[in-house]
Design a protein around this motif. Structure first.
Motif, PDB file in Angstrom:
ATOM      1  N   ASP A  38     -29.248  11.718   3.834  1.00 24.78           N
ATOM      2  CA  ASP A  38     -28.164  12.214   2.998  1.00 24.78           C
ATOM      3  C   ASP A  38     -28.665  12.459   1.589  1.00 24.78           C
ATOM      4  O   ASP A  38     -29.734  12.013   1.197  1.00 24.78           O
ATOM      5  N   SER A  39     -27.880  13.185   0.817  1.00 24.90           N
ATOM      6  CA  SER A  39     -28.344  13.612  -0.503  1.00 24.90           C
ATOM      7  C   SER A  39     -28.552  12.450  -1.461  1.00 24.90           C
ATOM      8  O   SER A  39     -29.440  12.498  -2.303  1.00 24.90           O
ATOM      9  N   SER A  40     -27.762  11.365  -1.354  1.00 29.93           N
ATOM     10  CA  SER A  40     -27.962  10.232  -2.262  1.00 29.93           C
ATOM     11  C   SER A  40     -29.275   9.517  -1.953  1.00 29.93           C
ATOM     12  O   SER A  40     -29.978   9.083  -2.872  1.00 29.93           O
ATOM     13  N   THR A  57     -31.922  10.944  -0.574  1.00 25.88           N
ATOM     14  CA  THR A  57     -32.965  11.879  -1.001  1.00 25.88           C
ATOM     15  C   THR A  57     -33.169  11.782  -2.510  1.00 25.88           C
ATOM     16  O   THR A  57     -34.309  11.733  -2.986  1.00 25.88           O
TER      17      THR A  57
END
Length: 134
Positions: A24-26, A28
């Protein structure tokens, strides 16, 4: 000090095939932040900070191979530094490519730590890493 990262590369290769695109973006963003801190510490010759971002096994291996210990040894290792580029996260492992290096990270209870740095691909063989904490 060249150490094979066979386990890192094998685990990441398997994870890429099975879990591609699952980060997920967090996560990453967190992985990229740890990588940026490590790269910045290496550029500024702040080996104490750089060593604090390594996985415990990576520090133990450096300490075992270099009697001067991580803080002194890390500054003498040829680890290329560049801003993080392509970042992939698969569960509790990650790979970050820069223009000069490939780094591998693993999530520990205390956060993300670098388990491989100064890594170069070797075709079908596992990556070869200067710092190896697998």
């Amino acid at each position: 000090m060249e150490i094979s990262a066979r386990k890192v590369a094998s685990g990441c290769a398997a994870a890429m095939l099975l879990l591609a695109g699952c980060g997920d973006s967090s996560e990453t963003a967190t992985v990229r932040e740890v990588t940026t801190r490590f790269e910045s510490a290496m550029v500024s010759h702040d080996s104490s900070t750089a060593c604090s971002l390594l996985a415990p096994e990576a520090v133990r291996r450096i300490d075992g191979l270099r009697p001067e210990g991580c803080v002194q040894a890390l500054s003498s290792l040829k680890i290329p530094s560049a801003p993080p580029g392509d970042t992939q996260v698969w569960g509790d492992t990650a790979q970050v490519r820069t223009s000069a290096d490939t780094l591998f990270l693993r999530r520990f209870p205390g956060g993300w730590r670098i388990i491989g740095a100064g890594c170069t691909p070797r075709g079908e063989q596992p990556y070869e890493c200067t710092v190896d904490g697998t």
